[in-house]
Design a protein around this motif. Structure first.
Motif, PDB file in Angstrom:
ATOM      1  N   PRO A  16       0.817  -1.228   0.000  1.00 58.14           N
ATOM      2  CA  PRO A  16       0.000   0.000   0.000  1.00 58.14           C
ATOM      3  C   PRO A  16       0.845   1.269   0.000  1.00 58.14           C
ATOM      4  CG  PRO A  16      -0.820  -1.598   1.601  1.00 58.14           C
ATOM      5  CD  PRO A  16       0.482  -2.134   1.109  1.00 58.14           C
ATOM      6  N   VAL A  17       2.007   1.244   0.645  1.00 60.74           N
ATOM      7  CA  VAL A  17       2.866   2.439   0.675  1.00 60.74           C
ATOM      8  C   VAL A  17       3.438   2.707  -0.712  1.00 60.74           C
ATOM      9  CG1 VAL A  17       4.867   3.510   1.762  1.00 60.74           C
ATOM     10  CG2 VAL A  17       3.417   1.966   3.086  1.00 60.74           C
ATOM     11  N   HIS A  18       3.842   1.643  -1.425  1.00 61.84           N
ATOM     12  CA  HIS A  18       4.376   1.833  -2.783  1.00 61.84           C
ATOM     13  C   HIS A  18       3.312   2.376  -3.728  1.00 61.84           C
ATOM     14  CE1 HIS A  18       7.603  -0.679  -1.193  1.00 61.84           C
ATOM     15  NE2 HIS A  18       8.314  -0.414  -2.273  1.00 61.84           N
ATOM     16  N   ARG A  19       2.038   2.000  -3.502  1.00 60.14           N
ATOM     17  CA  ARG A  19       0.979   2.427  -4.427  1.00 60.14           C
ATOM     18  C   ARG A  19       0.496   3.852  -4.173  1.00 60.14           C
ATOM     19  NH1 ARG A  19      -0.610  -3.085  -3.714  1.00 60.14           N
ATOM     20  NH2 ARG A  19      -2.006  -2.551  -1.995  1.00 60.14           N
ATOM     21  N   LEU A  20       0.957   4.474  -3.098  1.00 64.64           N
ATOM     22  CA  LEU A  20       0.550   5.855  -2.839  1.00 64.64           C
ATOM     23  C   LEU A  20       1.123   6.800  -3.899  1.00 64.64           C
ATOM     24  CD1 LEU A  20       1.041   6.150   1.040  1.00 64.64           C
ATOM     25  CD2 LEU A  20      -1.127   6.160  -0.202  1.00 64.64           C
ATOM     26  N   ASP A  21       0.416   7.911  -4.095  1.00 64.63           N
ATOM     27  CA  ASP A  21       0.907   8.946  -5.012  1.00 64.63           C
ATOM     28  C   ASP A  21       2.235   9.500  -4.471  1.00 64.63           C
ATOM     29  OD1 ASP A  21      -0.501  11.002  -7.244  1.00 64.63           O
ATOM     30  OD2 ASP A  21       1.105  11.860  -6.017  1.00 64.63           O
ATOM     31  N   PRO A  22       3.239   9.718  -5.334  1.00 68.45           N
ATOM     32  CA  PRO A  22       4.528  10.232  -4.817  1.00 68.45           C
ATOM     33  C   PRO A  22       4.400  11.578  -4.124  1.00 68.45           C
ATOM     34  CG  PRO A  22       4.446  10.291  -7.221  1.00 68.45           C
ATOM     35  CD  PRO A  22       3.284   9.470  -6.777  1.00 68.45           C
ATOM     36  N   ARG A  23       3.408  12.415  -4.554  1.00 65.87           N
ATOM     37  CA  ARG A  23       3.222  13.699  -3.862  1.00 65.87           C
ATOM     38  C   ARG A  23       2.803  13.488  -2.413  1.00 65.87           C
ATOM     39  NH1 ARG A  23      -0.873  16.053  -8.163  1.00 65.87           N
ATOM     40  NH2 ARG A  23      -1.400  13.834  -8.118  1.00 65.87           N
ATOM     41  N   THR A  24       1.989  12.469  -2.175  1.00 66.12           N
ATOM     42  CA  THR A  24       1.563  12.172  -0.801  1.00 66.12           C
ATOM     43  C   THR A  24       2.761  11.796   0.059  1.00 66.12           C
ATOM     44  OG1 THR A  24      -0.541  11.375  -1.644  1.00 66.12           O
ATOM     45  CG2 THR A  24       0.064  10.708   0.578  1.00 66.12           C
ATOM     46  N   LYS A  25       3.641  10.972  -0.497  1.00 62.25           N
ATOM     47  CA  LYS A  25       4.812  10.546   0.286  1.00 62.25           C
ATOM     48  C   LYS A  25       5.781  11.705   0.515  1.00 62.25           C
ATOM     49  CE  LYS A  25       5.028   6.835  -2.435  1.00 62.25           C
ATOM     50  NZ  LYS A  25       5.477   5.573  -3.067  1.00 62.25           N
ATOM     51  N   ILE A  26       5.926  12.577  -0.481  1.00 65.36           N
ATOM     52  CA  ILE A  26       6.816  13.733  -0.300  1.00 65.36           C
ATOM     53  C   ILE A  26       6.281  14.660   0.784  1.00 65.36           C
ATOM     54  CG2 ILE A  26       7.728  15.795  -1.426  1.00 65.36           C
ATOM     55  CD1 ILE A  26       7.784  14.186  -4.039  1.00 65.36           C
ATOM     56  N   TRP A  27       4.954  14.915   0.751  1.00 70.82           N
ATOM     57  CA  TRP A  27       4.356  15.764   1.785  1.00 70.82           C
ATOM     58  C   TRP A  27       4.475  15.118   3.159  1.00 70.82           C
ATOM     59  CZ3 TRP A  27       3.703  20.616   1.785  1.00 70.82           C
ATOM     60  CH2 TRP A  27       3.336  21.297   0.621  1.00 70.82           C
ATOM     61  N   ALA A  28       4.253  13.800   3.233  1.00 67.04           N
ATOM     62  CA  ALA A  28       4.353  13.101   4.522  1.00 67.04           C
ATOM     63  C   ALA A  28       5.771  13.184   5.080  1.00 67.04           C
ATOM     64  CB  ALA A  28       3.930  11.644   4.343  1.00 67.04           C
ATOM     65  N   VAL A  29       6.769  13.018   4.204  1.00 66.72           N
ATOM     66  CA  VAL A  29       8.163  13.121   4.654  1.00 66.72           C
ATOM     67  C   VAL A  29       8.468  14.546   5.123  1.00 66.72           C
ATOM     68  CG1 VAL A  29      10.555  13.081   3.832  1.00 66.72           C
ATOM     69  CG2 VAL A  29       9.012  11.209   3.273  1.00 66.72           C
ATOM     70  N   ALA A  30       7.939  15.556   4.421  1.00 73.16           N
ATOM     71  CA  ALA A  30       8.159  16.947   4.838  1.00 73.16           C
ATOM     72  C   ALA A  30       7.551  17.201   6.215  1.00 73.16           C
ATOM     73  CB  ALA A  30       7.557  17.895   3.800  1.00 73.16           C
ATOM     74  N   VAL A  31       6.336  16.689   6.440  1.00 71.64           N
ATOM     75  CA  VAL A  31       5.685  16.863   7.744  1.00 71.64           C
ATOM     76  C   VAL A  31       6.478  16.162   8.845  1.00 71.64           C
ATOM     77  CG1 VAL A  31       3.627  16.269   9.082  1.00 71.64           C
ATOM     78  CG2 VAL A  31       3.382  17.186   6.772  1.00 71.64           C
ATOM     79  N   LEU A  32       6.881  14.922   8.595  1.00 72.60           N
ATOM     80  CA  LEU A  32       7.619  14.175   9.619  1.00 72.60           C
ATOM     81  C   LEU A  32       8.982  14.798   9.894  1.00 72.60           C
ATOM     82  CD1 LEU A  32       6.759  10.498   8.595  1.00 72.60           C
ATOM     83  CD2 LEU A  32       5.885  11.798  10.537  1.00 72.60           C
ATOM     84  N   THR A  33       9.616  15.378   8.858  1.00 72.81           N
ATOM     85  CA  THR A  33      10.910  16.044   9.061  1.00 72.81           C
ATOM     86  C   THR A  33      10.775  17.229  10.012  1.00 72.81           C
ATOM     87  OG1 THR A  33      11.633  15.389   6.849  1.00 72.81           O
ATOM     88  CG2 THR A  33      12.814  17.199   7.891  1.00 72.81           C
TER      89      THR A  33
END
Length: 276
Positions: A16-33
């Motif tokens: 499920p993580v691989h199938r997420l939109d890359p923009r979602t993962k980039i935003w999530a990484v920015a928030v967690l950072t």
């Protein structure tokens, strides 16, 4: 040790993580950072570790492989902790005194905090590259930077440069390891002698490494031109990015978890106690 570098590597999985939109993962990484620097106590880092462990399990990435990516930064981690222990101020409960150097309990706590932040940053960024292919990462960055085109920002070129830089980190490290092994077969020694001698021994490695990097860059440029890639030209894509329900759920969970991590432990313990 070079083979343990995890940044820039992609592990293809049907998760499920691989199938997420890359923009979602980039935003999530920015928030967690940002959240990693806002956590105020060890309970917050404990919750963050549990959250990252759940994401790693969901992404079907081996924990040992992810933690192995921390080996290349062990020296930096130890140096950062030692500097924070002995040079963060002499105020507080003294634990050890070595000449002019003083280690206090508050300094040790601050050093462990800094270590947790470094480890958290490494794991979060590694998760992004492990679960997102270079092409998806390029498309995601380009779509996020697209609004800045109106003020003259070359979104396409910036996205392509960032993706190529990330993609070539493991390639150049692998090339470095090959060159060092070839030099060792000819009698070169890299792990003995003073710091100056070790640095001098690396000079015969840097020259062929730069030659190889320039050659790879030229070959990549020719290959891109042969496929009609032009900077600034509008490109079409076989797979269009579309945000779906799972992306909204993933972002909502990440934001809720981020708020929970930044709330001090006594606050949410008190809220739990008030529940009848």
């Amino acid at each position: 040790m070079i083979r343990y570098v995890a940044i820039g590597q992609y592990l293809p999985r049907d998760s499920p993580v691989h199938r997420l939109d890359p923009r979602t993962k980039i935003w999530a990484v920015a928030v967690l950072t940002v959240v990693i620097f806002l956590v105020r106590d060890f309970a917050g880092y404990g919750l963050l570790a549990l959250f990252l462990a759940a994401v790693v399990a969901l992404a079907q990435i081996p924990f040992g492989y992810l933690l192995g990516g921390l080996r290349p930064v062990q020296a930096l981690l130890v140096l950062t902790i030692v500097l924070n222990v002995f040079f963060s101020g002499a105020e507080g409960t003294v634990l050890v005194r070595i000449g002019p150097l003083v280690a206090t309990r508050e300094g040790v706590v601050r050093a462990v905090f800094v270590g947790c932040r470094l480890i958290g940053l490494m794991l979060v960024t590694s998760l992004l590259t492990f679960t997102t292919s270079p092409m998806e990462l390029t498309d995601g960055m380009e779509r996020l930077l697209r609004p800045f085109r109106r003020v003259g920002v070359p979104a396409d070129a910036l996205a392509m440069m960032m993706t190529i830089a990330l993609r070539f980190i493991p390639t150049l490290l692998e090339e470095t390891e090959k060159i060092m092994k070839a030099q060792m077969a000819r009698g070169a020694v890299f792990d003995r002698g003073s710091v100056l001698q070790r640095a001098r021994a690396l000079v015969p490695v840097l020259v062929p490494l730069f030659v190889s990097a320039f050659r790879r860059a030229e070959e990549l440029g020719l290959a891109m031109e042969a496929r009609c890639y032009r900077v600034g030209e509008r490109r079409t894509r076989m797979k269009q990015l579309r945000l779906g329900l799972r992306d909204g759920v993933a972002l909502a969970v990440t934001l809720a978890a981020a708020v929970l991590f930044t709330v001090p432990a006594p606050t949410w313990v008190g809220l739990v106690r008030r529940i009848p």
